[in-house]
Scaffold this motif. Sequence first.
Motif, PDB file in Angstrom:
ATOM      1  N   THR A 145       0.901   2.506  -3.698  1.00  0.00           N
ATOM      2  CA  THR A 145       2.065   2.362  -2.814  1.00  0.00           C
ATOM      3  C   THR A 145       3.333   2.871  -3.496  1.00  0.00           C
ATOM      4  OG1 THR A 145       1.066   0.442  -1.751  1.00  0.00           O
ATOM      5  CG2 THR A 145       3.442   0.722  -1.495  1.00  0.00           C
ATOM      6  N   THR A 146       3.511   2.512  -4.760  1.00  0.00           N
ATOM      7  CA  THR A 146       4.688   2.968  -5.508  1.00  0.00           C
ATOM      8  C   THR A 146       4.703   4.490  -5.594  1.00  0.00           C
ATOM      9  OG1 THR A 146       4.710   0.938  -6.788  1.00  0.00           O
ATOM     10  CG2 THR A 146       5.905   2.814  -7.706  1.00  0.00           C
ATOM     11  N   GLN A 147       3.559   5.081  -5.873  1.00  0.00           N
ATOM     12  CA  GLN A 147       3.490   6.548  -5.949  1.00  0.00           C
ATOM     13  C   GLN A 147       3.820   7.186  -4.601  1.00  0.00           C
ATOM     14  OE1 GLN A 147      -0.410   7.397  -7.511  1.00  0.00           O
ATOM     15  NE2 GLN A 147       0.264   7.132  -9.632  1.00  0.00           N
ATOM     16  N   ARG A 148       3.312   6.606  -3.513  1.00  0.00           N
ATOM     17  CA  ARG A 148       3.584   7.133  -2.179  1.00  0.00           C
ATOM     18  C   ARG A 148       5.086   7.046  -1.863  1.00  0.00           C
ATOM     19  NH1 ARG A 148       0.391   4.014   0.683  1.00  0.00           N
ATOM     20  NH2 ARG A 148       2.018   2.680   1.513  1.00  0.00           N
ATOM     21  N   VAL A 149       5.721   5.928  -2.204  1.00  0.00           N
ATOM     22  CA  VAL A 149       7.161   5.766  -1.976  1.00  0.00           C
ATOM     23  C   VAL A 149       7.944   6.772  -2.811  1.00  0.00           C
ATOM     24  CG1 VAL A 149       9.119   4.200  -2.291  1.00  0.00           C
ATOM     25  CG2 VAL A 149       7.013   3.360  -1.258  1.00  0.00           C
TER      26      VAL A 149
END
Length: 124
Positions: free
Chosen positions: A5-9
């Motif tokens: 999720t952090t990478q996607r954000v």
Amino acid sequence: MPSETTQRVMKHRAARGIVRVEVEVPSAEDATAVRRFARERRDRARRPGNRRPPDGIDGGEPLESIIDRIGDRGRFVLALFAAGLAATNSAELIDRAERIAMNFRDVADMQRRSSGPTIEGEGA
């Protein structure tokens, strides 16, 4: 390793050129001004070139009428601000001046509402 999720954000922000900022301010009025500034910047980015000056100021009240209510010190500050506007032809600086003026008006309105009526001649 950052979560999925952090990478996607992070990818989303990078693709859109978005920078996340967290700020602490001393008062609710300052927080409101920061939120309004951020919202207006986002709105402006969504519709560049679509802006036009309002037909009237403060609900259609003529500028001369507003100036008549300003005390001497306020007129001095207004003259400085107006001289700065007159000296620039940069759309970015004019947009910045608009944001400053809107934020100032909002904070002044909040203070006026929370402190009661203003004494004649002290509005500046």
